[in-house]
Design a protein around this motif. Sequence first.
Motif, PDB file in Angstrom:
ATOM      1  N   UNK A   1       1.978  -2.284 -10.133  1.00  6.64           N
ATOM      2  CA  UNK A   1       1.194  -2.704  -8.991  1.00  6.64           C
ATOM      3  C   UNK A   1       1.862  -3.882  -8.357  1.00  6.64           C
ATOM      4  N   UNK A   2       1.236  -4.640  -7.793  1.00  6.30           N
ATOM      5  CA  UNK A   2       2.007  -5.615  -7.156  1.00  6.30           C
ATOM      6  C   UNK A   2       1.717  -7.017  -7.461  1.00  6.30           C
ATOM      7  N   UNK A 201       3.424   6.942  -7.426  1.00  6.94           N
ATOM      8  CA  UNK A 201       2.830   7.786  -6.382  1.00  6.94           C
ATOM      9  C   UNK A 201       1.998   6.961  -5.413  1.00  6.94           C
ATOM     10  N   UNK A 202       1.477   5.835  -5.886  1.00  3.93           N
ATOM     11  CA  UNK A 202       0.569   5.032  -5.068  1.00  3.93           C
ATOM     12  C   UNK A 202       1.247   3.849  -4.401  1.00  3.93           C
ATOM     13  N   UNK A 203       2.399   3.411  -4.924  1.00  7.66           N
ATOM     14  CA  UNK A 203       3.080   2.258  -4.354  1.00  7.66           C
ATOM     15  C   UNK A 203       4.134   2.711  -3.356  1.00  7.66           C
ATOM     16  N   UNK A 204       4.080   2.243  -2.104  1.00 11.66           N
ATOM     17  CA  UNK A 204       5.084   2.648  -1.121  1.00 11.66           C
ATOM     18  C   UNK A 204       6.427   1.970  -1.383  1.00 11.66           C
ATOM     19  N   UNK A 230      -1.267  -0.170  -1.403  1.00 11.57           N
ATOM     20  CA  UNK A 230      -1.127   1.124  -2.062  1.00 11.57           C
ATOM     21  C   UNK A 230      -1.365   2.235  -1.049  1.00 11.57           C
ATOM     22  N   UNK A 231      -0.877   3.428  -1.382  1.00 13.15           N
ATOM     23  CA  UNK A 231      -1.050   4.599  -0.523  1.00 13.15           C
ATOM     24  C   UNK A 231      -2.191   5.446  -1.083  1.00 13.15           C
ATOM     25  N   UNK A 233      -4.901   8.827  -1.084  1.00  8.88           N
ATOM     26  CA  UNK A 233      -4.659  10.268  -1.080  1.00  8.88           C
ATOM     27  C   UNK A 233      -4.470  10.796   0.338  1.00  8.88           C
ATOM     28  N   UNK A 234      -5.185  10.226   1.304  1.00 12.10           N
ATOM     29  CA  UNK A 234      -5.079  10.688   2.686  1.00 12.10           C
ATOM     30  C   UNK A 234      -3.826  10.184   3.383  1.00 12.10           C
ATOM     31  N   UNK A 235      -3.078   9.305   2.717  1.00 13.96           N
ATOM     32  CA  UNK A 235      -1.826   8.813   3.284  1.00 13.96           C
ATOM     33  C   UNK A 235      -1.898   7.431   3.892  1.00 13.96           C
ATOM     34  N   UNK A 236      -3.091   6.896   4.133  1.00 18.26           N
ATOM     35  CA  UNK A 236      -3.194   5.565   4.710  1.00 18.26           C
ATOM     36  C   UNK A 236      -2.947   4.500   3.641  1.00 18.26           C
ATOM     37  N   UNK A 237      -2.511   3.327   4.092  1.00 17.82           N
ATOM     38  CA  UNK A 237      -2.222   2.226   3.180  1.00 17.82           C
ATOM     39  C   UNK A 237      -3.397   1.259   3.143  1.00 17.82           C
ATOM     40  N   UNK A 238      -3.645   0.720   1.956  1.00 20.67           N
ATOM     41  CA  UNK A 238      -4.715  -0.261   1.766  1.00 20.67           C
ATOM     42  C   UNK A 238      -4.139  -1.498   1.092  1.00 20.67           C
ATOM     43  N   UNK A 239      -4.644  -2.649   1.488  1.00 23.23           N
ATOM     44  CA  UNK A 239      -4.272  -3.906   0.836  1.00 23.23           C
ATOM     45  C   UNK A 239      -5.238  -4.160  -0.315  1.00 23.23           C
ATOM     46  N   UNK A 240      -4.694  -4.431  -1.491  1.00 20.92           N
ATOM     47  CA  UNK A 240      -5.506  -4.550  -2.704  1.00 20.92           C
ATOM     48  C   UNK A 240      -5.078  -5.793  -3.475  1.00 20.92           C
TER      49      UNK A 240
END
Length: 513
Positions: A1-2, A201-204, A230-231, A233-240
């Motif tokens: 993660x980041x 799969x989730x980290x761009x 993170x990316x 399932x629908x392809x959009x990115x979210x800040x977490x």
Amino acid sequence: MSQGLGQGGSGQEGFRRGSLGQVFSRWPSLASANDGSPAADALPAWMLSAHRRRWPDLVEDGAKAVLAVLVPVLLVGWGLAAGPPASVAMAGLLVAGVLAAFLGTLHVARLRRALRASEAQFSAIFERAGISMWREDWSAVGEAIAALRLAGVTDIEGYFAARPSELRELCGRVLIKDVNAFTLEETGAPDKAAFVGPLDRLLPETDQTFVQWLVALGRGDRFFRSEAHIVRAAGQQSDVLFTAMLPRERAEFCDLLITSLDITAYKQAQARLAAAEGDLARAARSITVGAVSASIAHEVNTPLAAIAANAQASLRWLKRPEPDLAEVTAALEDVVSEARRARDVVARTRSLFGTASLALAPVDLVEVAREATLLAERDLRANGATVLITADPDLPPVTGDLVQIEQVLVNLLVNAAQAMAGSSGRRDVAITVRGDPGAVRVTVSDTGPGVPPEQRARIFEPFHSTKPGGMGMGLAICRSCIDAHGGDLWLDDAPGGGAAFHVRLPTACRSPA
């Protein structure tokens, strides 16, 4: 993660290559970060723990119960073979053994009930918590980091900066085992299958912070917190915002509990506020520039008009049949005087907008480079750029104005990201901090098309821009700032193609020119 990645302010001690300092986190923790090892390169406690298989108490007590039955039975068998007197004694032992087995069975049953209750309690907390929670297996990462540290590698970030493919491969070996119900509710995912699986799969590609987890693990930090995108399932990115207590033993790597908080709306609000402030600042600058331009035009036009009038008068005196040299001399003296006046106006203007009042202090360029990546993060992400930072260990500080040097690096980072905007390949921005004799040099290079040779001679000139709609002032201001620090700013070709801008600043033992 980041990108922690990085911290928001300068209150936290920066990470220094080879010195295993504080992890660079955008959300610095107040918890103790290290294990109290006296030596900076000492191995963390979890690497020194043995590979123990942690059997539950239930199995251990069950084995004791089995032995409690088997031993009396074996003794009875021996007694029967030995004769009647021994048989009576063995029968007593058999009764005692059966009783012990019965009590052991009751104890095992109690342990089973306690275990089921504990698992139910954990499941209730995990599934019903009002925050997103993830269970992850970092065993492969723990083994890889332990192997590097045992091999003498202390600069974890520098090691992976030179090997980005290994970093990505290691990210793929982190396995998400489970997420709680709130995670599905918060993200709108249909089921847990959207998350369960390899972490990569989730980290761009633009993620900057997974390596900081590796740095924290390699040093043995107790707690880590960082901001990632993170990316879904629908392809959009979210800040977490991710937080976790890090393992203290190797066995704990197989089940890491991590919490996450979606801060996408918060970041978007920040971006809107920053955009509004930027628009307001640009409007204020336009008004200021207009007022200053009118003032400069008035101040300069007066001596220029006088120069033109005296020059014309001189020509008229010279064109007479009998030139009046005394009048010509007087007029030319006025020309010189008015020219000096115009020069003084320009000098005063330069001092007004110059860098005469620098807030000089020792500056750690590695820390400045990290801060600059945070300030430029929005532009970097918008252009799909990934930043890789490498630095020499134990670099001395330079003498300079922190804010101005930071702004120079931000400008170079944004230029590098924008230069690669149309590139179809990898968009890597490399920041290297190296020691030079009496100075420290920061190089910002990209994998873009580079700067054509015909433009290099003018790229630092005011009002010359290679970008559509650009004002052409960024690099000119950057060079002016670096010149005021007694340093140098120049352009080269990057080794793998693209442009490489070098900033060289004197160390703290020297003073700017």
